[in-house]
Write a protein that holds these residues in place. Structure first.
Motif, PDB file in Angstrom:
ATOM      1  N   LEU A  12      -1.874  -1.635 -20.652  1.00  0.00           N
ATOM      2  CA  LEU A  12      -2.217  -2.917 -20.028  1.00  0.00           C
ATOM      3  C   LEU A  12      -1.197  -3.319 -18.973  1.00  0.00           C
ATOM      4  O   LEU A  12      -1.537  -3.875 -17.938  1.00  0.00           O
ATOM      5  CB  LEU A  12      -2.318  -4.006 -21.104  1.00  0.00           C
ATOM      6  CG  LEU A  12      -2.938  -5.322 -20.649  1.00  0.00           C
ATOM      7  CD1 LEU A  12      -4.390  -5.111 -20.250  1.00  0.00           C
ATOM      8  CD2 LEU A  12      -2.833  -6.372 -21.738  1.00  0.00           C
ATOM      9  N   LYS A  13       0.077  -3.005 -19.196  1.00  0.00           N
ATOM     10  CA  LYS A  13       1.134  -3.421 -18.270  1.00  0.00           C
ATOM     11  C   LYS A  13       1.665  -2.253 -17.435  1.00  0.00           C
ATOM     12  O   LYS A  13       2.664  -2.392 -16.750  1.00  0.00           O
ATOM     13  CB  LYS A  13       2.281  -4.057 -19.050  1.00  0.00           C
ATOM     14  CG  LYS A  13       1.868  -5.312 -19.832  1.00  0.00           C
ATOM     15  CD  LYS A  13       3.035  -5.889 -20.613  1.00  0.00           C
ATOM     16  CE  LYS A  13       2.618  -7.126 -21.411  1.00  0.00           C
ATOM     17  NZ  LYS A  13       3.725  -7.678 -22.198  1.00  0.00           N
ATOM     18  N   ARG A  26      -5.103  -2.012 -32.094  1.00  0.00           N
ATOM     19  CA  ARG A  26      -5.145  -1.385 -30.754  1.00  0.00           C
ATOM     20  C   ARG A  26      -6.177  -2.069 -29.864  1.00  0.00           C
ATOM     21  O   ARG A  26      -6.814  -1.428 -29.036  1.00  0.00           O
ATOM     22  CB  ARG A  26      -5.448   0.104 -30.914  1.00  0.00           C
ATOM     23  CG  ARG A  26      -4.324   0.863 -31.586  1.00  0.00           C
ATOM     24  CD  ARG A  26      -4.590   2.333 -31.693  1.00  0.00           C
ATOM     25  NE  ARG A  26      -5.236   2.681 -32.956  1.00  0.00           N
ATOM     26  CZ  ARG A  26      -5.447   3.919 -33.381  1.00  0.00           C
ATOM     27  NH1 ARG A  26      -5.060   4.930 -32.633  1.00  0.00           N
ATOM     28  NH2 ARG A  26      -6.032   4.158 -34.533  1.00  0.00           N
ATOM     29  N   HIS A  27      -6.316  -3.380 -30.046  1.00  0.00           N
ATOM     30  CA  HIS A  27      -7.346  -4.120 -29.325  1.00  0.00           C
ATOM     31  C   HIS A  27      -7.179  -4.013 -27.812  1.00  0.00           C
ATOM     32  O   HIS A  27      -8.165  -3.945 -27.056  1.00  0.00           O
ATOM     33  CB  HIS A  27      -7.293  -5.597 -29.753  1.00  0.00           C
ATOM     34  CG  HIS A  27      -8.418  -6.416 -29.216  1.00  0.00           C
ATOM     35  ND1 HIS A  27      -8.241  -7.681 -28.690  1.00  0.00           N
ATOM     36  CD2 HIS A  27      -9.740  -6.147 -29.104  1.00  0.00           C
ATOM     37  CE1 HIS A  27      -9.415  -8.155 -28.292  1.00  0.00           C
ATOM     38  NE2 HIS A  27     -10.330  -7.253 -28.535  1.00  0.00           N
ATOM     39  N   ARG A  28      -5.953  -3.947 -27.319  1.00  0.00           N
ATOM     40  CA  ARG A  28      -5.706  -3.897 -25.878  1.00  0.00           C
ATOM     41  C   ARG A  28      -6.070  -2.536 -25.273  1.00  0.00           C
ATOM     42  O   ARG A  28      -6.090  -2.385 -24.048  1.00  0.00           O
ATOM     43  CB  ARG A  28      -4.240  -4.205 -25.578  1.00  0.00           C
ATOM     44  CG  ARG A  28      -3.864  -5.660 -25.813  1.00  0.00           C
ATOM     45  CD  ARG A  28      -2.419  -5.900 -25.422  1.00  0.00           C
ATOM     46  NE  ARG A  28      -2.006  -7.280 -25.668  1.00  0.00           N
ATOM     47  CZ  ARG A  28      -2.124  -8.256 -24.777  1.00  0.00           C
ATOM     48  NH1 ARG A  28      -2.659  -8.012 -23.616  1.00  0.00           N
ATOM     49  NH2 ARG A  28      -1.709  -9.478 -25.059  1.00  0.00           N
ATOM     50  N   GLN A  29      -6.355  -1.540 -26.102  1.00  0.00           N
ATOM     51  CA  GLN A  29      -6.718  -0.221 -25.583  1.00  0.00           C
ATOM     52  C   GLN A  29      -8.229  -0.081 -25.356  1.00  0.00           C
ATOM     53  O   GLN A  29      -8.696   0.977 -24.963  1.00  0.00           O
ATOM     54  CB  GLN A  29      -6.268   0.869 -26.562  1.00  0.00           C
ATOM     55  CG  GLN A  29      -4.770   0.944 -26.754  1.00  0.00           C
ATOM     56  CD  GLN A  29      -4.364   1.983 -27.794  1.00  0.00           C
ATOM     57  OE1 GLN A  29      -5.208   2.698 -28.338  1.00  0.00           O
ATOM     58  NE2 GLN A  29      -3.073   2.067 -28.061  1.00  0.00           N
ATOM     59  N   SER A  56     -10.721  -3.947 -21.408  1.00  0.00           N
ATOM     60  CA  SER A  56      -9.499  -4.522 -21.954  1.00  0.00           C
ATOM     61  C   SER A  56      -9.578  -6.044 -21.929  1.00  0.00           C
ATOM     62  O   SER A  56      -9.960  -6.643 -20.925  1.00  0.00           O
ATOM     63  CB  SER A  56      -8.297  -4.063 -21.129  1.00  0.00           C
ATOM     64  OG  SER A  56      -7.104  -4.496 -21.708  1.00  0.00           O
ATOM     65  N   PRO A  57      -9.259  -6.693 -23.047  1.00  0.00           N
ATOM     66  CA  PRO A  57      -9.371  -8.166 -23.094  1.00  0.00           C
ATOM     67  C   PRO A  57      -8.370  -8.830 -22.163  1.00  0.00           C
ATOM     68  O   PRO A  57      -7.254  -8.338 -21.968  1.00  0.00           O
ATOM     69  CB  PRO A  57      -9.057  -8.484 -24.567  1.00  0.00           C
ATOM     70  CG  PRO A  57      -8.227  -7.342 -25.038  1.00  0.00           C
ATOM     71  CD  PRO A  57      -8.734  -6.130 -24.306  1.00  0.00           C
ATOM     72  N   SER A 114      -4.955 -11.204 -25.651  1.00  0.00           N
ATOM     73  CA  SER A 114      -5.069 -10.725 -27.026  1.00  0.00           C
ATOM     74  C   SER A 114      -3.941 -11.345 -27.833  1.00  0.00           C
ATOM     75  O   SER A 114      -3.217 -12.226 -27.361  1.00  0.00           O
ATOM     76  CB  SER A 114      -5.006  -9.189 -27.065  1.00  0.00           C
ATOM     77  OG  SER A 114      -5.307  -8.718 -28.362  1.00  0.00           O
ATOM     78  N   ARG A 136       1.508  -8.771 -31.198  1.00  0.00           N
ATOM     79  CA  ARG A 136       1.479  -7.777 -32.271  1.00  0.00           C
ATOM     80  C   ARG A 136       2.845  -7.554 -32.912  1.00  0.00           C
ATOM     81  O   ARG A 136       3.075  -6.535 -33.558  1.00  0.00           O
ATOM     82  CB  ARG A 136       0.948  -6.446 -31.720  1.00  0.00           C
ATOM     83  CG  ARG A 136      -0.480  -6.529 -31.191  1.00  0.00           C
ATOM     84  CD  ARG A 136      -1.469  -6.866 -32.275  1.00  0.00           C
ATOM     85  NE  ARG A 136      -2.829  -7.044 -31.743  1.00  0.00           N
ATOM     86  CZ  ARG A 136      -3.867  -7.429 -32.478  1.00  0.00           C
ATOM     87  NH1 ARG A 136      -3.681  -7.702 -33.767  1.00  0.00           N
ATOM     88  NH2 ARG A 136      -5.053  -7.577 -31.953  1.00  0.00           N
ATOM     89  N   GLY A 191      -9.385   0.348 -30.034  1.00  0.00           N
ATOM     90  CA  GLY A 191      -9.696  -1.050 -29.781  1.00  0.00           C
ATOM     91  C   GLY A 191     -11.157  -1.419 -29.897  1.00  0.00           C
ATOM     92  O   GLY A 191     -11.569  -2.478 -29.412  1.00  0.00           O
TER      93      GLY A 191
END
Length: 1146
Positions: free
Chosen positions: A648-649, A1021-1024, A1028-1029, A1032, A1035, A1078
């Motif tokens: 994500l980053k 692993r929601h951001r994967q 991508s949300p 989130s 964590r 995710g």
């Protein structure tokens, strides 16, 4: 790679490139309608497998006939295998016209001839006076400038002749085009018609009058204009039959002058026939400077005068040589599959026919050769002869008045003269196109020389679209920007020669500019101009800016991609000025370590992802600097898929650098293990056994330090426990490695005793690492977890003889025999096969830097389709490796984008049922060994898994697919790949941008019976996720990792734990699918047998209800209770259970 299934279909869109594509046959029988999933069809395991033919004893030992002996002798001399001969013969049958269709076409041609000769004449008028044309008929010519001298009147053609491949018998299906030459009467033409496009305008008016009268004839269903080979100066008229025969044939009418009408000396490449004063609308220059030559203009006139002589030459050459005709047909298929034969500047079928005639005249081809030998000879000639340097000629005359080859080389990039010695057949072929033909010929010769079983399939049956053949592709649009490029590059003479076609005028200079700028990064640059579509006779011809998009393909050199420096000459050298002019503001003086001060260009790129896209910066900079083409007109396609494997980053990297950091940490730990003191036995080997260590982990691990507020601390065990009131903590997966200890006579010989000794070593290992290196360790009976620099490694101690001891089976008589057991196979796979595979794929990454991106994209896509559970990590890594190790008919990919497209193509076209996928790691398998592997595969097919992947270390059992996928899962993957590939290729070839590139990664949810929706709070692993949300949950990781005294929670993934419980409880009733990266949805499919009544048994009532049918008690699934159980078992994790009852009934 094995051939596709035997069924093949020919497909070609009207007006578009014709492509021969393999059709994928499903698992069902041919012609049989697929059965409903609920009915369930039981097929024998051997169905549709290739089986050896069974012959009786008499047939087996029967003497061959004379005919059979002659055929075998011919096959040995003319082909390199019987299989290849059969394949070539079948292909030729498929692409040739049947006699029945020929008769129908001949009858239509006869009618066309009669209709043309009955078209009435017109009175004479000035060329600029076109009022005599009926309303609704447009002249198919861009008349710019409009004013021109001369007069015109229509007379029926003096002669109508069929020319081209139809007459020669070398035309190929599916789109049959017959060319007819209409010789215009001498009375229409004048001596000075060569000047200022007069001839071409008369030609266009001739077609316009023909079109008006033929369009009213009921014989024709379609009368339209098009350009001949994309040349806007030479329109032609297309006629198609009316009714059911509309797609039978297209007749193309070419008006032409009498062959001896124009003086040849006026059409030499050094002569001018378009006056600058007329074309530019200016007065003649006072300095008396001569007008520039117009070689292309002159060539287009010569082409019309030579139509008859060329057909006569080819007819004499091919008439009594069926092998030559077969060779020309095969070469046309070869060109079509590579999209080399379309549009202006394409390497057409006519050119390849004339090249065969040249090789016959120079005795490099004999008329008795087979089609396959002709194919080989022509490809060999193309691969070894550079016509851009040394042209060739069919002319045998020694007439001193004929121009020299050097004159043609000055005017044209590629030179191939016809028998007259005045016409360059390759005048429209650009240097880039010819180099692409050469490149393809070299690849094809290497393929033929390798004599692989599937050479025919790869050479003639595999399409090579530009997006799949080149690493990066760029679109230049709108095309009107090329007008500015022509002005900036001062291409007035080229514009004058090409009749104002600024695309053709600028194409050569632009490709030369980019080739020079890309330098060592570039292996090949190719261009593609889509053929201009045909248009109605009532419409004006399309403008240049409306002729589609100019697309350039870049085939990159992996060795040159990683450099960020373009090193120029020293500052005091004369070449430094030219270097500064070429690179503009990008060039700067730099002092190097050797003391030299040089001009240099430095590109800012820190990661491998950015280095792969340096060609984008080079292209946009040079086009803006030298051709006035701004960035927003260059649509570069090279890294659109990178976002799918970026964190994500981490928008500037695709993870190779993060993987390298983890591997460096692993290397440090390995050295620590090698140097440990105090172990009873020394360490003999340390091997990696995790996707991270072979660069194929989809999302690389990062150093972690848990935030204590998210956990409860278990001080006595130095461990953490997730808190219930906090979101699920970050997922941390340990990186597995195997530590082999030396052999010793002190090792016990019983399996249980060995396990206990290994457990003692695990404890001792943790103790020594803690004492000697201060590492945080946690030991168990099977492994030791070590926290080092924020990474967690899982070390397993291995004893080399343990798998053999597990295989020992003692008989009642006390005899010991060796037999594979599940435990021995699992241990051998984890401690022997997996480390070897990891090492081999690690080496492959060093050789091909794009492998990591391709393998990770492939696994991301498979898991996004919710099919990841059916395929092991290793099996998908090996399929991705096959794209690099066996890239034929392509070269190994240098970008993840093209590698992923080829992965989809391989999955969707490979014949998994009848062929093993052989992945020849380190090139250890010889050709003979591969033949033996294929033979043993067919004999043992029914005992092998559905998907068989063979490596040098695993030649028989396919260990990585033993546990899956099932036939249904593999078939679903094949179907999804076949659907995703054209969608993705169309998106990437869209000149205005690919749109939403994640479309093909989103799973089709409409096929599932039940959807279980999960709370994002408990998906670590929601951001994967593919989408991508935007926001989130935290964590529980600190932003700046540092030394930690507590071991993070390992492998904690609530959705996976929930899935394991579902499969254990309801695995006999349903299949469960989930995206571990995710995913917010679990897909549930009821098994076909779930709804069949089962006999009542008290032990089988779980998930069932008792019903009475025909007086008997039977069990049926209690769907409402099961759905309720889904929610109860996942309390806190499950948000909703969506039952799609319209898809199933009890």
């Amino acid at each position: 790679m094995g051939p596709a299934p035997t069924g093949q279909q020919l497909r070609g869109a009207t007006g578009g490139p014709e492509v021969i594509e393999p059709s994928f046959e499903g698992t069902g029988k041919k012609g049989k309608k697929p059965s409903s999933r609920k009915r369930g069809v039981t097929e024998s395991q051997a169905e549709n497998l290739l089986q050896p033919v069974k012959l009786s004893k008499a047939e087996l030992y029967k003497e061959p006939t004379n005919e059979e002996l002659n055929r075998l002798r011919e096959t040995e001399i003319l082909f390199h295998s019987s299989l290849l001969r059969l394949q070539v013969e079948e292909l030729l049958k498929e692409v040739r016209l049947s006699e029945k269709k020929k008769d129908r076409i001949d009858a239509f041609l006869l009618e066309v001839n009669h209709r043309i000769k009955r078209v009435p004449s017109t009175p004479e008028s000035e060329l600029t006076d076109q009022a005599w044309l009926p309303a609704g008929i447009r002249v198919p010519f861009r008349q710019v400038p409009y004013t021109v001298k001369g007069s015109f009147h229509f007379l029926p053609p003096a002669q109508v002749t069929v020319v081209g491949s139809y007459l020669l018998g070398t035309c190929i299906r599916p789109d049959i085009t017959v060319d007819m030459a209409l010789t215009m009467p001498r009375e229409i033409l004048q001596d000075k018609d060569l000047l200022n496009q007069r001839y071409f305008r008369k030609r266009a008016l001739y077609l316009a009058h023909l079109a008006h009268h033929l369009a009213r004839d009921p014989l024709f269903g379609s009368v339209r204009f098009s350009y001949t080979n994309g040349c806007h100066m030479k329109p032609s008229l297309l006629l198609r039959p009316h009714g059911k025969d509309e797609r039978l044939v297209t007749v193309r009418l070419h008006p032409c002058p009498p062959s001896d009408f124009f003086r040849p000396c006026r059409l030499l490449p050094t002569k001018n026939n378009v006056r600058s004063a007329w074309y530019r609308g200016q007065s003649p220059p006072e300095d008396g400077k001569p007008d520039p030559p117009t070689p292309h203009y002159n060539t287009w006139v010569l082409q019309d005068t030579a139509l008859g002589s060329h057909v006569q030459l080819l007819s004499n050459m091919l008439g009594s040589a069926p092998g030559l005709k077969d060779g020309v047909a095969l070469l046309k298929v070869w060109l079509r599959q590579r999209e080399l034969d379309k549009g202006l500047g394409g390497f057409s079928g006519f050119l390849i026919s004339m090249l065969v005639a040249f090789l016959v005249s120079t005795r490099k081809i004999h008329t008795t050769m087979s089609g396959y030998q002709v194919l080989r000879s022509v490809l060999q000639f193309l691969a070894t002869t550079d016509l851009t340097v040394n042209g060739i000629s069919l002319c045998l005359s020694s007439d001193p008045s004929l121009p020299a080859l050097a004159d043609f080389h000055q005017a044209f990039p590629v030179v191939f003269l016809d028998p007259s010695g005045r016409l360059n057949l390759c005048a429209d072929v650009t240097a880039s196109t010819y180099h692409q033909v050469q490149h393809e010929a070299r690849l094809s010769m290497a393929l033929l020389d390798s004599k692989t079983d599937d050479g025919f399939q790869l050479l003639l049956m595999t399409p090579k679209p530009m997006i799949r053949a080149f690493d990066h592709v760029l679109h230049l649009c709108p095309l009107s920007r090329l007008q500015a490029a022509c002005h900036r590059l001062k291409l007035w003479p080229e514009l004058q020669d090409n009749g104002g076609d600024y695309i053709s005028a600028s194409l050569g200079p632009l490709t030369s500019l980019l080739e020079k700028g890309l330098g060592s990064r570039l292996q090949l640059l190719a261009h593609s101009r889509p053929p201009v579509p045909e248009w109605d006779i009532s419409q004006d011809p399309p403008k240049h800016k409306d002729s589609g998009t100019l697309t350039l393909g870049l085939l990159l050199q992996p060795e040159g991609l990683t450099t960020v420096l373009e090193l120029g000459p020293e500052a005091d050298q004369p070449e430094a000025v030219e270097f500064r002019q070429f690179w503009g503001s990008r060039s700067e003086l730099r002092r190097f370590q050797d003391g030299a001060i040089r001009e240099a260009v430095v590109w800012e790129a820190a990661s491998l992802c950015q280095k792969r896209l340096i060609p984008h910066k080079v292209v946009t900079h040079l086009l803006a600097l030298h051709a006035d083409i701004p960035d927003n007109c260059v649509h570069y396609v090279g890294g659109f898929l990178d976002a799918l494997i970026q964190g994500l980053k981490e928008t500037s990297s695709t993870g190779e650098e993060a993987l390298s950091v983890a591997i460096c940490c692993y290397d440090d730990l390995s050295r620590m293990l090698w140097g440990l003191e105090g172990l009873p036995l020394t360490v003999s080997a340390v091997q990696g056994a995790h996707p991270v260590l072979r660069y194929t982990e989809v999302f690389p691990p990062t150093p972690v330090q848990p935030a204590c507020s998210f956990y409860e601390q278990l001080r006595e065990r130095a461990s953490l426990l997730p808190r219930l009131d906090k979101p699920c903590p970050a997922y941390v997966e340990p990186i597995s490695m195997v530590c082999h200890l030396e052999g010793s006579g002190q090792w016990p010989q019983e399996a249980e005793a060995i396990r206990r000794v290994r457990a003692a070593f695990q404890l001792r290992l943790a103790e020594l690492l803690r004492q000697q290196h201060g590492l945080l360790c946690r030991a168990t009976a099977t492994h030791t977890d070590v926290l080092k620099d924020g990474f967690v490694f899982r070390i397993r101690v291995a004893y080399q003889r343990e798998p053999q001891i597990l295989k020992e089976v003692r008989s009642p008589q006390g005899m010991i025999s060796l037999r594979d057991t599940p435990d021995s196979l699992r241990l051998e796979r984890d401690t022997r096969h997996l480390p070897l595979l990891t090492s081999a794929l690690h080496g492959l990454q060093q050789q091909h830097p794009a492998f990591s991106g391709v393998a990770r994209l492939a696994k991301r896509w498979v898991r996004a389709q919710l099919l990841g559970e059916g395929f092991s990590d290793e099996s998908l890594d090996l399929v991705a490796a096959a794209v690099f190790l066996h890239p034929e008919p392509f070269t190994p990919p240098s970008s993840p984008q093209v590698g992923f497209l080829r992965f989809l193509s391989l999955v969707s076209t490979f014949d998994w049922k009848n062929n093993p996928l052989i992945v020849n790691l380190n090139n250890e398998l010889t050709a003979e060994e591969q033949v033996e592997i294929r033979s043993s595969f067919l004999a043992a097919r029914t005992r092998l898994p559905v998907m068989v992947i063979i490596t040098p270390q695993d030649r028989k059992s396919s260990v990585w697919t033993q546990d899956g996928p099932s036939a249904q899962i593999l078939q679903q993957l094949v179907i999804l790949a076949a659907k995703a590939l054209p969608v993705l290729e169309k998106q990437l070839m869209d000149p205005w941008g690919p749109g939403d590139i994640r479309t093909v990664f989103r799973p089709p949810l409409d096929m599932y019976d039940v959807l279980i929706h999960l709370y994002a709070r408990h998906i670590p692993r929601h951001r994967q996720a593919v989408d991508s949300p935007a926001a989130s949950f935290c964590r529980g990781l600190l932003n700046k990792p540092g030394p930690s005294s507590l071991m993070p929670v390992l492998g904690y993934d609530p959705p996976q734990l929930y899935l394991a419980q579902l499969r254990e409880a309801f695995g006999d009733l349903a299949l469960f699918f989930y995206d571990q990266h995710g995913g917010e949805v679990i897909g549930v499919l009821w098994k076909p047998t779930s709804f069949q009544p089962q006999p009542f048994k008290a032990s089988s009532t779980k998930g069932h209800m008792v019903v009475s049918q025909s007086g008997e008690l039977v069990l049926l699934p209690n769907i409402e209770a099961i759905l309720e159980d889904f929610a109860v078992m996942g309390e806190g994790l499950v948000q909703a259970v969506e039952a799609r009852s319209e898809r199933w009934t009890v």
